[in-house]
Write a protein that holds these residues in place. Structure first.
Motif, PDB file in Angstrom:
ATOM      1  N   VAL A  53       0.855  -1.181   0.000  1.00  0.00           N
ATOM      2  CA  VAL A  53       0.000   0.000   0.000  1.00  0.00           C
ATOM      3  C   VAL A  53       0.896   1.238   0.000  1.00  0.00           C
ATOM      4  CG1 VAL A  53      -1.627   1.335   1.388  1.00  0.00           C
ATOM      5  CG2 VAL A  53      -1.874  -1.152   1.215  1.00  0.00           C
ATOM      6  N   THR A  54       0.546   2.216  -0.847  1.00  0.00           N
ATOM      7  CA  THR A  54       1.277   3.483  -0.853  1.00  0.00           C
ATOM      8  C   THR A  54       0.528   4.479   0.016  1.00  0.00           C
ATOM      9  OG1 THR A  54       1.990   3.022  -3.086  1.00  0.00           O
ATOM     10  CG2 THR A  54       2.234   5.282  -2.330  1.00  0.00           C
ATOM     11  N   PHE A  55       1.230   5.051   0.989  1.00  0.00           N
ATOM     12  CA  PHE A  55       0.635   6.051   1.887  1.00  0.00           C
ATOM     13  C   PHE A  55       1.212   7.406   1.492  1.00  0.00           C
ATOM     14  CE2 PHE A  55      -0.323   6.836   6.723  1.00  0.00           C
ATOM     15  CZ  PHE A  55      -1.199   7.844   6.361  1.00  0.00           C
ATOM     16  N   ILE A  56       0.439   8.176   0.724  1.00  0.00           N
ATOM     17  CA  ILE A  56       0.947   9.444   0.199  1.00  0.00           C
ATOM     18  C   ILE A  56       0.901  10.527   1.276  1.00  0.00           C
ATOM     19  CG2 ILE A  56       0.500  11.307  -1.460  1.00  0.00           C
ATOM     20  CD1 ILE A  56      -0.278   9.190  -3.458  1.00  0.00           C
ATOM     21  N   ILE A  57       2.046  11.195   1.446  1.00  0.00           N
ATOM     22  CA  ILE A  57       2.148  12.325   2.378  1.00  0.00           C
ATOM     23  C   ILE A  57       2.423  13.544   1.507  1.00  0.00           C
ATOM     24  CG2 ILE A  57       3.369  13.246   4.386  1.00  0.00           C
ATOM     25  CD1 ILE A  57       4.386  10.328   4.855  1.00  0.00           C
ATOM     26  N   PRO A  58       1.441  14.442   1.305  1.00  0.00           N
ATOM     27  CA  PRO A  58       1.624  15.507   0.319  1.00  0.00           C
ATOM     28  C   PRO A  58       2.494  16.670   0.808  1.00  0.00           C
ATOM     29  CG  PRO A  58      -0.706  14.960   0.641  1.00  0.00           C
ATOM     30  CD  PRO A  58       0.050  14.367   1.776  1.00  0.00           C
ATOM     31  N   VAL A  59       3.367  16.425   1.772  1.00  0.00           N
ATOM     32  CA  VAL A  59       4.304  17.462   2.237  1.00  0.00           C
ATOM     33  C   VAL A  59       5.696  16.853   2.342  1.00  0.00           C
ATOM     34  CG1 VAL A  59       2.768  19.028   3.474  1.00  0.00           C
ATOM     35  CG2 VAL A  59       3.542  16.944   4.593  1.00  0.00           C
ATOM     36  N   SER A  60       6.713  17.721   2.520  1.00  0.00           N
ATOM     37  CA  SER A  60       8.089  17.224   2.656  1.00  0.00           C
ATOM     38  C   SER A  60       8.255  16.520   3.994  1.00  0.00           C
ATOM     39  CB  SER A  60       9.099  18.358   2.604  1.00  0.00           C
ATOM     40  OG  SER A  60       8.623  19.409   1.875  1.00  0.00           O
ATOM     41  N   PRO A  61       9.306  15.707   4.106  1.00  0.00           N
ATOM     42  CA  PRO A  61       9.541  14.998   5.368  1.00  0.00           C
ATOM     43  C   PRO A  61       9.807  15.954   6.515  1.00  0.00           C
ATOM     44  CG  PRO A  61      10.990  14.177   3.632  1.00  0.00           C
ATOM     45  CD  PRO A  61      10.317  15.395   3.092  1.00  0.00           C
ATOM     46  N   GLY A  62       9.428  15.563   7.726  1.00  0.00           N
ATOM     47  CA  GLY A  62       9.874  16.277   8.912  1.00  0.00           C
ATOM     48  C   GLY A  62       8.809  16.999   9.712  1.00  0.00           C
ATOM     49  N   GLY A  63       7.687  17.359   9.108  1.00  0.00           N
ATOM     50  CA  GLY A  63       6.689  18.122   9.843  1.00  0.00           C
ATOM     51  C   GLY A  63       5.721  17.235  10.623  1.00  0.00           C
ATOM     52  N   GLY A  64       4.677  17.838  11.183  1.00  0.00           N
ATOM     53  CA  GLY A  64       3.704  17.106  11.989  1.00  0.00           C
ATOM     54  C   GLY A  64       2.944  16.058  11.184  1.00  0.00           C
ATOM     55  N   PHE A  65       2.528  16.420   9.956  1.00  0.00           N
ATOM     56  CA  PHE A  65       1.771  15.463   9.147  1.00  0.00           C
ATOM     57  C   PHE A  65       2.644  14.282   8.759  1.00  0.00           C
ATOM     58  CE2 PHE A  65      -1.092  18.966   9.032  1.00  0.00           C
ATOM     59  CZ  PHE A  65      -2.334  18.349   9.010  1.00  0.00           C
ATOM     60  N   ASP A  66       3.879  14.580   8.391  1.00  0.00           N
ATOM     61  CA  ASP A  66       4.815  13.507   8.024  1.00  0.00           C
ATOM     62  C   ASP A  66       5.053  12.591   9.227  1.00  0.00           C
ATOM     63  OD1 ASP A  66       6.828  12.428   6.131  1.00  0.00           O
ATOM     64  OD2 ASP A  66       8.225  13.064   7.694  1.00  0.00           O
ATOM     65  N   TRP A  96      -0.053  21.042  -1.280  1.00  0.00           N
ATOM     66  CA  TRP A  96      -0.726  19.759  -1.051  1.00  0.00           C
ATOM     67  C   TRP A  96      -1.365  19.177  -2.321  1.00  0.00           C
ATOM     68  CZ3 TRP A  96      -1.622  17.012   3.759  1.00  0.00           C
ATOM     69  CH2 TRP A  96      -0.995  17.624   4.877  1.00  0.00           C
ATOM     70  N   ARG A  97      -1.525  20.010  -3.370  1.00  0.00           N
ATOM     71  CA  ARG A  97      -2.338  19.543  -4.502  1.00  0.00           C
ATOM     72  C   ARG A  97      -1.687  18.394  -5.252  1.00  0.00           C
ATOM     73  NH1 ARG A  97      -1.977  24.816  -6.564  1.00  0.00           N
ATOM     74  NH2 ARG A  97      -2.451  24.044  -8.633  1.00  0.00           N
ATOM     75  N   LEU A  98      -0.351  18.434  -5.424  1.00  0.00           N
ATOM     76  CA  LEU A  98       0.310  17.362  -6.184  1.00  0.00           C
ATOM     77  C   LEU A  98       0.057  16.003  -5.550  1.00  0.00           C
ATOM     78  CD1 LEU A  98       3.840  18.601  -7.299  1.00  0.00           C
ATOM     79  CD2 LEU A  98       1.896  17.979  -8.714  1.00  0.00           C
ATOM     80  N   GLY A  99       0.260  15.919  -4.238  1.00  0.00           N
ATOM     81  CA  GLY A  99       0.101  14.644  -3.550  1.00  0.00           C
ATOM     82  C   GLY A  99      -1.346  14.177  -3.537  1.00  0.00           C
ATOM     83  N   ILE A 100      -2.251  15.127  -3.235  1.00  0.00           N
ATOM     84  CA  ILE A 100      -3.663  14.754  -3.171  1.00  0.00           C
ATOM     85  C   ILE A 100      -4.123  14.272  -4.547  1.00  0.00           C
ATOM     86  CG2 ILE A 100      -6.008  15.631  -2.833  1.00  0.00           C
ATOM     87  CD1 ILE A 100      -4.937  17.405  -0.620  1.00  0.00           C
ATOM     88  N   MET A 101      -3.705  14.982  -5.605  1.00  0.00           N
ATOM     89  CA  MET A 101      -4.149  14.577  -6.943  1.00  0.00           C
ATOM     90  C   MET A 101      -3.560  13.234  -7.344  1.00  0.00           C
ATOM     91  SD  MET A 101      -6.400  16.566  -7.702  1.00  0.00           S
ATOM     92  CE  MET A 101      -6.822  15.835  -9.285  1.00  0.00           C
TER      93      MET A 101
END
Lengths: 346, 496
Positions: A53-66, A96-101
């Motif tokens: 399963v691919t878990f897409i994180i639409p931001v760069s590594p290191g932040g809260g969402f990542d 966020w749009r690239l990852g979400i799309m």
């Protein structure tokens, strides 16, 4: 040595082929059905899970969402049938749009999920800059929400809400991205509380916070775990208010927005870490995901890691509650569309 | 506390992961384009089950070894192993071509070790003071720092001024592609493509400019890389060459630490800046680019010092000095070690981490010395075999950073551009300087103006910004001033 090099090249080649495989077929329009399954009856559900399963994180590594996505991934693996790998994949870009799309256009077979940011992702939708519709995303659940805190720079001339209101020039606020959740929180708070604010855009929350420590900007608004080391047991920044129903035990002297007379802000200034998958994913696959997610949320090891990270237990929501939350957030923010557009140049 | 730190770090389990981390780091480092960020991000999930200090030791050993391993490919096949080792090609590869590959690897290995140790000493001795200084660097100061670094174009382009300035300008233009960094939703030169909104990615561009173009050159040449020379020299000769240049070590180490502690600057600029500073201070700048050991030693020392320097704000403030240390910080948080001012108070674990950072330097040094003689044989492999491997690995490197096929196309495009520039002898380095610094200069210029209410005075009224501006002016005018200064000092003597 030669053998090592051969092994290395061979494994790299394999990596390459595996990595390319999902990217190779051209995106299939959502309505058309892939060639092979048409032979069988249309409503049959493809088997799941059959691969990683691919878990897409639409931001760069290191932040809260990542961080939250990376903590969650192994627990999703643990509770999925056949335990496929859940591989976090950072796809940053386009607010966020690239990852979400990338997730939005993936095959609706359950093998691609993504982490979402509410209300940040809502903003793209209400200002018509995004190509996705959050109401169509198949929601799996919410990992947690988080409490926002406003903090003032100790070098700022502003000390109280009255100072902010009386100022002739706008207060400067450090934000990351003009359509980010924290920028949104800042704009709405300033509007409701009746002071003027000028957004200064930084590359990362650390840069924005440091700018406040230095006195280049007057205030920042961030989730409590992000600001904690600057406001608890430290005089780097002065906490100003807390977006929670009750005072935080770590900040007993800091008033809530409710005490300041703006309880209405509580429903809009929040941050939710949502997980969803491709629109049109068949119901049986969604059922597997939702059960998996709910089990992961109750796993004691997961709870401990999240509690360490957030400094409080997480507050998950199931799929149904999460979908409702998305709908509510979209409705609430639709009201603020024109206000937001003043701050976000076209 | 230090004793407990050593006791913990020297147990079998941390040592085992230290060695595993070093081995992983060396392999990832040697792959073109894949640097420390990729290595540390890849390894993070594997640390969840480890004790806190072991996990961090594992990650810092990957971090250090990847940064070191990056240079192996730079030196041997003129293909940067990662964004931090672009400058290591410029004198490392000419040395390898002359048959001195083993010596060049020795310089790189020893320079990296000393850079790491210089960084480590800074971390444990004066980190808080340095961090307090780094906090004072705001938007106007970053802008001036960027301008100071851009003035290095004058050295990078020496002898080919017009071409160098043109390429520096092209690099800046490429850096400006994408979303306006301050106003947000204004897109420049994106032609309606979402892909270009984030600008052209640094790694695929540099992999194309340096690695792919090099593959084309090697394919044309045929034979082997070191075809005209007998392989001479040993790793230890490289160590001796490095020891003969103490000032180069100091200059490289200081440049690396300074760029490391600044959150907005990292190894991609550290090694390039150290290279040109070294060239500027050299008595024989013309020998740079032709295999001058100092030209390899300076960027190597700087890169390794920067790797540790990046950790200084991470540990002392909880503010990552680079994207790689941002992941390291995620690991610290997940493992319950609170980065920030109270990091030193969390028992013996932080000291075990510090000991681990030191051991990581030693681990890659020992493996480097041991393996260098085998790596050096790469220059004897026929280009007919080497070229397809470089092309394949370049594509993997470009793809793996963000998992995007478009990035591979960018690599191909810039590979052709890099090849053409090599054919007509234009200084590609100038383009990279513009590309690396463009975003820093632009965003901080606009940010500073917003902070200063659109008044340009903000660039001259803040003391550090003003000092940096004066340094830039002196730096650019030095060739004109220096003869006069020398004369002024000599004048009183003639009577003697």
């Amino acid at each position: 040595m030669k053998r090592n090099v051969c092994v290395l090249i061979a494994s790299s080649l394999m990596l390459w082929i595996v990595a390319c495989a999902p990217a190779a077929p051209t995106p299939v329009p959502a309505t058309s059905v892939p060639a092979a399954p048409t032979a069988t009856a249309a409503p049959t559900t493809p088997p799941f899970p059959t691969k990683d399963v691919t878990f897409i994180i639409p931001v760069s590594p290191g932040g809260g969402f990542d961080t939250n996505a990376r903590i969650l991934a192994p627990y999703l693996k643990k509770y999925l049938p056949t335990q496929p790998n859940v591989v976090p994949k950072n796809v940053p870009g386009g607010e966020w749009r690239l990852g979400i799309m990338e997730m939005y256009k993936a095959q609706p077979d359950g093998h691609t999920i993504a982490i979402f940011n509410l209300p940040g992702n809502v903003l793209g939708q209400i200002t018509n800059t995004a190509e996705y519709d959050l109401n169509k995303v198949a929601w799996i659940g919410r990992i947690t929400d988080t409490v926002y805190v406003t903090a003032l720079s100790p070098k700022s001339k502003f000390r109280t809400l009255d100072d902010l209101r009386a100022a002739a020039t706008p207060a400067k606020a450090g934000v990351v991205g003009l359509t980010s959740s924290s920028a949104l929180a800042m704009i709405l708070s300033a509007e409701e509380m009746g002071f003027k604010v000028k957004l200064i855009n930084y590359d990362g929350s650390a840069d924005a916070i440091l700018a406040a420590v230095r006195g280049d900007v007057d205030l920042v608004i961030y989730p409590f775990p992000t600001l904690q080391k600057f406001i608890v047991g430290s005089k780097d920044l002065t906490p100003f208010n807390v977006y929670a129903k009750e005072r935080l035990k770590e900040l007993p002297d800091v008033p809530t927005v409710g005490e300041q007379g703006y309880a209405s802000l509580l429903s809009v200034v929040a941050l939710d870490y949502m997980v969803g998958t491709v629109p049109g994913t068949p119901e049986p696959i969604l059922k597997i995901w939702r059960e998996t997610f709910d089990k992961a949320m109750k796993d004691p090891d997961f709870l401990k890691m999240m509690t360490d990270q957030l400094k409080r237990p997480p507050s998950p929501l199931n799929a149904e509650q999460a979908a409702l939350k998305v709908k509510d957030t979209l409705n609430v923010y639709a009201k603020y569309k024109s206000l937001v557009e003043q701050y976000v140049p076209k | 506390m230090w004793l407990q730190g050593f006791q913990f770090a020297l147990q079998p389990e941390p040592i085992f992961y230290l060695l595993v981390g070093t081995a992983i780091g060396l392999v990832i480092g040697a792959l073109p384009g894949l640097g420390p960020l990729f290595g540390v991000a890849l390894a993070l999930p594997f640390t969840f089950g480890m004790p806190a200090a072991t996990a961090i030791i594992f990650l810092v050993s990957i971090h250090a070894a990847t940064a070191y391993g990056d240079s192996i490919a730079s030196i041997l096949i003129n293909t940067p192993g990662g964004p931090g080792s672009v400058a290591s090609c410029w004198d490392g590869y000419p040395l390898a071509q002359k048959g001195k590959a083993a010596m060049a690897l020795g310089i790189s290995t020893f320079g990296s070790l000393l850079g790491g140790i210089i960084g480590w000493l800074t971390l444990v001795l004066i980190a808080p003071a340095l961090t307090a200084f780094a906090i004072m660097i705001g938007a106007p100061e970053y802008f001036m720092l960027g301008i100071l670094a851009l003035s290095l174009l004058a050295i990078a382009a020496r002898g080919e001024n017009i071409r160098g300035l043109i390429l520096g300008g092209v690099g800046l233009l490429i850096a400006f592609v994408g979303q306006d960094p301050i106003e947000g939703l204004n897109y420049r030169f994106t032609f309606g493509s979402i892909y270009l909104e984030d600008g052209l990615p640094l790694v695929p561009v540099t992999v194309g400019l340096f690695a792919l173009s090099q593959a084309i050159v090697l394919a044309e040449e045929g034979g082997t890389i070191a075809q005209f020379f007998e392989a001479t020299g040993s790793v230890w000769e490289g160590v001796r060459e490095a020891l003969r240049r103490p000032m180069t070590l100091v200059r490289g180490g200081v440049a690396g630490i300074i760029l490391g502690i600044m959150p907005a600057l990292g190894i991609s600029s550290a090694s390039i800046v150290a290279y040109f500073v070294e060239k500027q201070s050299s008595k024989d700048p013309a020998s740079f680019g032709k295999g001058n050991p100092s030209g390899l030693l300076a960027p190597e020392t700087a890169k390794s010092a920067c790797v540790v320097g990046d950790m200084i704000p991470t540990f002392t403030l909880g503010i990552p000095g680079s994207a790689t240390t941002a992941i390291l910080m995620v690991a610290l948080v997940i493992h319950g070690l609170e980065p920030g001012p109270r990091f030193f108070l969390s028992g013996a674990a932080p000291y075990a981490v510090f000991v681990g950072i030191l051991l990581a330097q030693i681990a890659f040094f020992v493996s480097g010395v041991f393996l260098a003689r085998y790596f050096a044989k790469i220059v004897l492999i026929p280009n007919a075999l080497l070229v397809p491997s470089i092309v394949l690995l370049s594509f993997i490197g470009a793809f793996a950073i963000r998992n995007r096929m478009e990035d591979v196309l960018i690599t191909i495009g810039f590979g052709l551009i890099g090849y053409l520039l090599k054919r007509v002898n234009w200084p590609t380095a100038c383009m990279v300087l513009g590309l690396v610094l463009g975003d820093l200069v632009e965003s901080n210029f606009h940010r500073a103006l917003r902070i200063g209410d659109d008044n340009y005075a903000i660039f001259f009224t803040r003391p550090i910004a003003l000092i940096l501006l004066i340094c830039t002016a002196l730096f650019l005018l030095w060739p004109l001033i220096s003869p006069r200064v020398t004369r002024a000092f000599k004048r009183p003597i003639p009577g003697a």
